[in-house]
Design a protein around this motif. Structure first.
Motif, PDB file in Angstrom:
ATOM      1  N   ASP A  21       0.655  -1.482   0.588  1.00 27.52           N
ATOM      2  CA  ASP A  21       0.620  -0.485   0.238  1.00 27.52           C
ATOM      3  C   ASP A  21       0.930   1.236   0.406  1.00 27.52           C
ATOM      4  OD1 ASP A  21      -1.982  -1.145   0.320  1.00 27.52           O
ATOM      5  OD2 ASP A  21      -2.141  -1.487   2.342  1.00 27.52           O
ATOM      6  N   VAL A  24       3.246   2.739  -4.920  1.00 28.99           N
ATOM      7  CA  VAL A  24       3.110   3.717  -5.987  1.00 28.99           C
ATOM      8  C   VAL A  24       2.975   5.333  -5.732  1.00 28.99           C
ATOM      9  CG1 VAL A  24       1.002   3.799  -8.567  1.00 28.99           C
ATOM     10  CG2 VAL A  24       2.185   1.710  -7.091  1.00 28.99           C
ATOM     11  N   ARG A  25       1.737   5.536  -4.986  1.00 29.51           N
ATOM     12  CA  ARG A  25       0.747   7.170  -4.677  1.00 29.51           C
ATOM     13  C   ARG A  25       2.950   7.840  -4.393  1.00 29.51           C
ATOM     14  NH1 ARG A  25      -2.987   9.157  -0.901  1.00 29.51           N
ATOM     15  NH2 ARG A  25      -3.318  11.565  -2.019  1.00 29.51           N
ATOM     16  N   LEU A  51       3.412  -6.228  -4.683  1.00 24.99           N
ATOM     17  CA  LEU A  51       2.455  -5.438  -5.199  1.00 24.99           C
ATOM     18  C   LEU A  51       3.206  -6.397  -7.266  1.00 24.99           C
ATOM     19  CD1 LEU A  51       2.272  -2.291  -5.985  1.00 24.99           C
ATOM     20  CD2 LEU A  51       4.474  -2.008  -5.592  1.00 24.99           C
ATOM     21  N   ARG A  57      -2.097  -7.040  -7.894  1.00 28.14           N
ATOM     22  CA  ARG A  57      -2.216  -6.336  -8.160  1.00 28.14           C
ATOM     23  C   ARG A  57      -1.551  -5.587  -9.644  1.00 28.14           C
ATOM     24  NH1 ARG A  57      -2.183  -2.903  -2.732  1.00 28.14           N
ATOM     25  NH2 ARG A  57      -2.760  -4.428  -1.358  1.00 28.14           N
ATOM     26  N   GLU A  59      -2.191  -3.822 -12.218  1.00 31.75           N
ATOM     27  CA  GLU A  59      -3.107  -2.245 -12.436  1.00 31.75           C
ATOM     28  C   GLU A  59      -1.736  -0.947 -11.213  1.00 31.75           C
ATOM     29  OE1 GLU A  59      -6.804   1.723 -12.031  1.00 31.75           O
ATOM     30  OE2 GLU A  59      -6.727  -0.402 -11.965  1.00 31.75           O
ATOM     31  N   GLU A  60      -1.594  -1.596 -10.691  1.00 28.83           N
ATOM     32  CA  GLU A  60      -0.873  -0.101  -9.437  1.00 28.83           C
ATOM     33  C   GLU A  60       0.762  -1.367  -9.485  1.00 28.83           C
ATOM     34  OE1 GLU A  60      -2.004  -0.695  -5.168  1.00 28.83           O
ATOM     35  OE2 GLU A  60      -2.553  -2.410  -5.744  1.00 28.83           O
ATOM     36  N   ARG A  63       1.148   0.709 -13.010  1.00 32.93           N
ATOM     37  CA  ARG A  63       1.467   2.288 -12.691  1.00 32.93           C
ATOM     38  C   ARG A  63       2.844   2.529 -11.784  1.00 32.93           C
ATOM     39  NH1 ARG A  63      -3.504   2.489  -9.393  1.00 32.93           N
ATOM     40  NH2 ARG A  63      -2.127   3.723  -8.031  1.00 32.93           N
TER      41      ARG A  63
END
Length: 116
Positions: A21, A24-25, A51, A57, A59-60, A63
């Motif tokens: 969590d 990516v951000r 990840l 995951r 999509e993450e 990204r």
């Protein structure tokens, strides 16, 4: 004769990612805020391995790749989970041990950014 101003050396950042969590951000924000050249490496280990596992995951992971960061996974974590490098999304390299890799990067002058 005036010399052309040279660009500053890249800021080198190694991101410790023991949890999937917020990685990516955090990396996306880092890249967006950079006002000079930047080298980013993300080290996934422990639960952070999720990840970059195929089909978990995706999509993450996509990204994260779009940020331009180099991503490496801990071989010890892979072995502990009973998976091989073939289970990783494309473009992820493997290092023998995350803890050693992070220590070496810091010794080389990379800034450590832990993402918990």
């Amino acid at each position: 004769m005036n010399a052309e101003p040279s660009s500053p050396p890249p800021v080198r950042v190694v991101v410790a990612a023991p949890q999937p969590d917020r990685v990516v951000r955090a990396v996306s924000n880092l890249v967006a805020a950079a006002d000079r050249p930047l080298d980013v490496e993300v080290v996934v280990y422990g639960a952070g391995l999720e990840l970059v596992l195929k089909g978990v995951r995706d999509e993450e992971a996509g990204r994260l790749r779009e940020t331009g960061a180099r991503v490496v996974a801990c071989a010890n974590t892979l072995a502990g989970r009973g998976v091989t490098a073939g289970a990783l999304v494309p473009g992820v390299d493997v290092v023998p041990a995350a803890v050693w890799h992070l220590a070496v990067r810091q010794h080389e002058g990379w800034a450590l950014v832990p993402v918990w």
